[in-house]
Write a protein that holds these residues in place. Structure first.
Motif, PDB file in Angstrom:
ATOM      1  N   ALA A 104       3.269  -9.069   8.230  1.00  0.00           N
ATOM      2  CA  ALA A 104       2.452  -8.117   8.576  1.00  0.00           C
ATOM      3  C   ALA A 104       3.289  -6.550   8.024  1.00  0.00           C
ATOM      4  N   MET A 105       4.263  -6.711   8.394  1.00  0.00           N
ATOM      5  CA  MET A 105       5.233  -5.695   7.791  1.00  0.00           C
ATOM      6  C   MET A 105       5.512  -5.395   6.299  1.00  0.00           C
ATOM      7  N   SER A 106       5.434  -6.728   5.630  1.00  0.00           N
ATOM      8  CA  SER A 106       5.234  -6.470   4.085  1.00  0.00           C
ATOM      9  C   SER A 106       4.005  -6.174   3.610  1.00  0.00           C
ATOM     10  N   HIS A 107       2.962  -6.613   4.375  1.00  0.00           N
ATOM     11  CA  HIS A 107       1.715  -6.042   4.021  1.00  0.00           C
ATOM     12  C   HIS A 107       1.441  -4.555   4.248  1.00  0.00           C
ATOM     13  N   ALA A 108       2.115  -3.967   5.242  1.00  0.00           N
ATOM     14  CA  ALA A 108       1.829  -2.512   5.635  1.00  0.00           C
ATOM     15  C   ALA A 108       2.601  -1.978   4.482  1.00  0.00           C
ATOM     16  N   CYS A 109       3.772  -2.336   4.162  1.00  0.00           N
ATOM     17  CA  CYS A 109       4.884  -1.785   3.026  1.00  0.00           C
ATOM     18  C   CYS A 109       4.286  -1.408   1.857  1.00  0.00           C
ATOM     19  N   ILE A 110       3.574  -2.756   1.501  1.00  0.00           N
ATOM     20  CA  ILE A 110       2.831  -2.433   0.224  1.00  0.00           C
ATOM     21  C   ILE A 110       1.745  -1.527   0.038  1.00  0.00           C
ATOM     22  N   GLU A 111       1.016  -1.460   1.206  1.00  0.00           N
ATOM     23  CA  GLU A 111      -0.086  -0.307   1.300  1.00  0.00           C
ATOM     24  C   GLU A 111       0.600   0.921   1.227  1.00  0.00           C
ATOM     25  N   VAL A 112       1.540   1.161   1.769  1.00  0.00           N
ATOM     26  CA  VAL A 112       2.496   2.483   2.073  1.00  0.00           C
ATOM     27  C   VAL A 112       2.518   2.997   0.437  1.00  0.00           C
TER      28      VAL A 112
END
Length: 344
Positions: free
Chosen positions: A235-243
């Motif tokens: 979930a954190m990896s997903h969010a970071c890519i979007e950032v």
């Protein structure tokens, strides 16, 4: 003659297969002798988990329930949910025993709080299979665990390879104070030994999309242009890519986890990534262990799972764009069940 010898050869603990990637733990690891818990079928098995706090735990329980439903020797499979409350899990265990279970399969809510209850069940002669989360006692029958140090290390090894052993990285850890977080981090530290890679920023994102996004947004302002990102959860990896996409910044190599939602954003962003693996099939493997004990088969006291990570060359063989983000890999569920549970 060969057929006769094979038919009469004793079953050994190493002959019992519980799950791909799951093997006896090294070190002192006694064998539960054949026949110790043998009992005629049908059986009643209790299944106690600490809670449905995330999609991984939900799938783990679904995999266990499916495995139980496929075994005609299991007459009843009693599932209890402790709602992250040790007192409730202790009460659940007592209730399952009162209902006459033949075996207890449990993912403990606490390292320490439920240990006395587990010891009491074991002392009563009921086989106890611990899985997914740990306890501070060894007075159970069989334990199946992932290896969080291995999990963190394969992520670290990936970044070491991608960065040729030098550079600055962000570290996105899980929940502070949780042993899984510390052990995954210990694996990263092991991977970085002898390299010129430094940790320039380290934050806890709680394995959460929302918290992970907040952390990545803040780091993008305070510590821009990292050479790599070690993220402890999908979930954190997903969010970071979007950032990085939202800010129009070049995305460095980033680690991930075996989750369908993450695989979708990994592919769409053409990110340089990988997925460490913590299979939810552990629930089904624990049910298989309980069945093996009741069948009188020998098992080792402790098992550990160290599956290979999913790299880019295997990503698309797992990714399911027709299914929703909640699916975790690898899975032991058949196609019909995947469509039933995870169809968009």
């Amino acid at each position: 003659m060969l057929a006769t010898l094979c038919a009469t050869a004793p079953v050994l603990a190493q002959d019992v297969s519980l799950m791909d990637g799951m093997s006896p733990r090294e070190g002192v690891n006694p064998v539960v002798a054949a026949g110790t818990y043998a009992k005629p079928a049908p059986w009643k098995i209790g299944f106690s988990i600490w809670g449905f706090g995330n999609t991984w735990m939900i799938q783990m329980a679904q995999e266990a329930e499916f495995a139980a439903s496929q075994n005609p020797k299991i007459q009843k499979f009693l599932v209890t949910n402790a709602d992250s409350n040790p007192t409730k899990q202790i009460a659940d265990i007592e209730d399952l025993v009162a209902q006459g279970i033949d075996a207890l399969v449990i993912a403990p809510v606490s390292l320490t709080a439920v240990s006395p209850a587990i010891e009491k069940v074991t002392a009563a002669g009921i086989p106890v299979v611990i899985h997914s989360t740990a306890v501070d006692t060894d007075k159970y029958t069989v334990e199946l665990q992932g290896d969080p140090i291995h999990f963190g290390k394969v992520m670290g090894d990936f970044l070491v390879q991608q960065l040729n052993g030098k550079g600055r990285i962000w570290v996105l850890r899980g929940q502070a104070g949780v042993s899984e977080d510390q052990l995954r981090y210990d694996g990263l530290v092991e991977a970085l030994k002898g390299t010129d890679i430094t940790i320039s920023s380290e934050q806890h994102g709680d394995w959460s999309y929302d918290k992970g996004k907040q952390v990545c947004e803040a780091l993008a302002l305070s510590d821009p242009t990292p050479d790599g990102i070690w993220s402890s959860g999908a979930a954190m990896s997903h969010a970071c890519i979007e950032v990085f996409q939202d800010l129009g910044l070049p995305l460095p190599p980033i680690t991930g986890e075996g989750n369908n939602g993450f695989f979708g954003v990994w592919k769409a962003a053409n990110a340089t990534s990988m997925a460490a693996v913590f299979p939810p099939e552990q629930g089904a493997a624990a049910v298989r262990a309980a069945v093996a004990l009741l069948e009188g088969r020998p098992l080792h006291h402790r098992y550990v799972g160290r599956p290979a990570p999913i790299l880019q060359d295997r990503r698309d063989s797992f990714y399911r764009p027709d299914l929703n983000d909640n699916l975790w890999f690898p899975t032991g569920l058949p196609e019909a069940k995947l469509q039933e549970i995870f169809k968009k």
